[in-house]
Scaffold this motif. Structure first.
Motif, mmCIF file in Angstrom:
data_model
loop_
_atom_site.group_PDB
_atom_site.id
_atom_site.type_symbol
_atom_site.label_atom_id
_atom_site.label_comp_id
_atom_site.label_asym_id
_atom_site.label_seq_id
_atom_site.Cartn_x
_atom_site.Cartn_y
_atom_site.Cartn_z
ATOM 1 N N ILE A 36 0.836 -1.201 0.000
ATOM 2 C CA ILE A 36 0.000 0.000 0.000
ATOM 3 C C ILE A 36 0.872 1.252 0.000
ATOM 4 O O ILE A 36 0.565 2.231 -0.677
ATOM 5 C CB ILE A 36 -0.991 -0.010 1.190
ATOM 6 N N ALA A 37 1.976 1.231 0.733
ATOM 7 C CA ALA A 37 2.882 2.389 0.765
ATOM 8 C C ALA A 37 3.446 2.663 -0.629
ATOM 9 O O ALA A 37 3.482 3.811 -1.084
ATOM 10 C CB ALA A 37 3.995 2.163 1.781
ATOM 11 N N ILE A 68 -3.092 15.225 -1.340
ATOM 12 C CA ILE A 68 -3.195 14.109 -2.290
ATOM 13 C C ILE A 68 -2.870 12.792 -1.591
ATOM 14 O O ILE A 68 -3.559 11.789 -1.784
ATOM 15 C CB ILE A 68 -2.252 14.330 -3.506
ATOM 16 N N THR A 69 -1.830 12.795 -0.769
ATOM 17 C CA THR A 69 -1.425 11.573 -0.071
ATOM 18 C C THR A 69 -2.556 11.040 0.806
ATOM 19 O O THR A 69 -2.887 9.853 0.755
ATOM 20 C CB THR A 69 -0.159 11.823 0.778
ATOM 21 N N ARG A 70 -3.138 11.907 1.611
ATOM 22 C CA ARG A 70 -4.238 11.461 2.481
ATOM 23 C C ARG A 70 -5.396 10.913 1.666
ATOM 24 O O ARG A 70 -5.959 9.865 1.989
ATOM 25 C CB ARG A 70 -4.715 12.618 3.360
ATOM 26 N N SER A 71 -5.761 11.601 0.620
ATOM 27 C CA SER A 71 -6.885 11.187 -0.214
ATOM 28 C C SER A 71 -6.618 9.843 -0.897
ATOM 29 O O SER A 71 -7.460 8.943 -0.874
ATOM 30 C CB SER A 71 -7.153 12.269 -1.262
ATOM 31 N N ILE A 72 -5.449 9.713 -1.476
ATOM 32 C CA ILE A 72 -5.115 8.477 -2.190
ATOM 33 C C ILE A 72 -4.970 7.316 -1.217
ATOM 34 O O ILE A 72 -5.428 6.202 -1.495
ATOM 35 C CB ILE A 72 -3.861 8.674 -3.061
ATOM 36 N N LEU A 73 -4.351 7.558 -0.089
ATOM 37 C CA LEU A 73 -4.203 6.491 0.911
ATOM 38 C C LEU A 73 -5.569 5.982 1.349
ATOM 39 O O LEU A 73 -5.793 4.770 1.435
ATOM 40 C CB LEU A 73 -3.388 6.985 2.104
ATOM 41 N N GLU A 79 -10.226 0.399 -1.300
ATOM 42 C CA GLU A 79 -10.144 -0.606 -2.374
ATOM 43 C C GLU A 79 -9.737 -1.961 -1.810
ATOM 44 O O GLU A 79 -10.315 -2.991 -2.177
ATOM 45 C CB GLU A 79 -9.123 -0.186 -3.430
ATOM 46 N N GLU A 80 -8.723 -1.960 -0.955
ATOM 47 C CA GLU A 80 -8.248 -3.214 -0.371
ATOM 48 C C GLU A 80 -9.325 -3.850 0.495
ATOM 49 O O GLU A 80 -9.511 -5.066 0.481
ATOM 50 C CB GLU A 80 -6.969 -2.986 0.442
ATOM 51 N N TYR A 81 -10.047 -3.039 1.252
ATOM 52 C CA TYR A 81 -11.133 -3.549 2.091
ATOM 53 C C TYR A 81 -12.216 -4.183 1.219
ATOM 54 O O TYR A 81 -12.654 -5.300 1.483
ATOM 55 C CB TYR A 81 -11.720 -2.404 2.924
ATOM 56 N N ARG A 82 -12.607 -3.477 0.155
ATOM 57 C CA ARG A 82 -13.630 -4.018 -0.753
ATOM 58 C C ARG A 82 -13.163 -5.301 -1.420
ATOM 59 O O ARG A 82 -13.910 -6.266 -1.546
ATOM 60 C CB ARG A 82 -14.000 -2.986 -1.819
ATOM 61 N N ARG A 83 -11.896 -5.306 -1.855
ATOM 62 C CA ARG A 83 -11.352 -6.492 -2.519
ATOM 63 C C ARG A 83 -11.346 -7.684 -1.573
ATOM 64 O O ARG A 83 -11.745 -8.781 -1.935
ATOM 65 C CB ARG A 83 -9.944 -6.197 -3.035
ATOM 66 N N LYS A 84 -10.935 -7.462 -0.342
ATOM 67 C CA LYS A 84 -10.884 -8.543 0.639
ATOM 68 C C LYS A 84 -12.280 -9.098 0.902
ATOM 69 O O LYS A 84 -12.490 -10.303 0.911
ATOM 70 C CB LYS A 84 -10.263 -8.040 1.938
#
Length: 179
Positions: A36-37, A68-73, A79-84
């Motif tokens: 993720i980083a 931008i960093t906060r928003s994208i993170l 996305e990862e939560y939904r994918r999982k």
């Protein structure tokens, strides 16, 4: 126009050198995930490049990078939560294609459960912590106040017992099918 683009690319390279580790470390500290980083760094600088080339910079570059960093993170974590959860909601594959095979599978599962229940208490506990709670040897040793080597021995003996009984059980099933 091309000289401005050239200037922008050099400026962008400088920004990247100044900020990529900071963005990476921030994302890593929030998620504990190198994937993720790394993904955050890539997306942040793609977005920043788009903003610079479109002359869409309303605040200081530093503030823009942070925003931008906060928003994208946040987007990546979602996305990862939904994918999982999408993967967890998929129907589980059936190990048995028909009712007879399903019955045999249930019998086999029951046999394994009975074999585990017949193990000596400490061996049964060690085995369950390893196989069902997915703890490693050090974690089991710490939880039960025993050495990792003792944990390893209990696992080996439990598997030996289960394999021996299980192989006898499978041999019996094989023999019965061909009578």
């Amino acid at each position: 126009m091309s000289s401005t683009q050239h200037f922008d690319s050099r400026e962008f390279e400088t920004l990247f050198q100044q900020w990529n580790r900071k963005v990476y470390n921030y994302a890593l500290s929030k998620t504990k995930s190198t994937y993720i980083a790394e993904e955050t760094v890539q997306r942040v600088f793609i977005k920043l490049w788009q903003n610079i080339t479109q002359k869409n910079i309303a605040s200081s570059i530093d503030a823009q990078i942070f925003t931008i960093t906060r928003s994208i993170l946040l987007d990546i974590v979602k996305e990862e939560y939904r994918r999982k959860h999408a993967m967890e909601s998929l129907p589980k594959p059936s190990y048995a294609p028909n009712s007879l095979a399903q019955l045999e599978w249930k019998e086999t599962e029951g046999k394994v459960e009975r074999l585990i229940d017949q193990l000596p208490p400490i061996r049964k506990r060690v085995f369950k912590l390893s196989r069902f709670e997915h703890l490693n040897y050090k974690e089991i040793a710490a939880r039960l106040n025993i050495s990792p080597r003792t944990v390893e021995n209990h696992i080996a003996l439990a598997l030996k017992t289960i394999r021996k009984s299980f192989s006898n059980f499978l041999a019996l099933l094989f023999f019965l099918k061909f009578l």
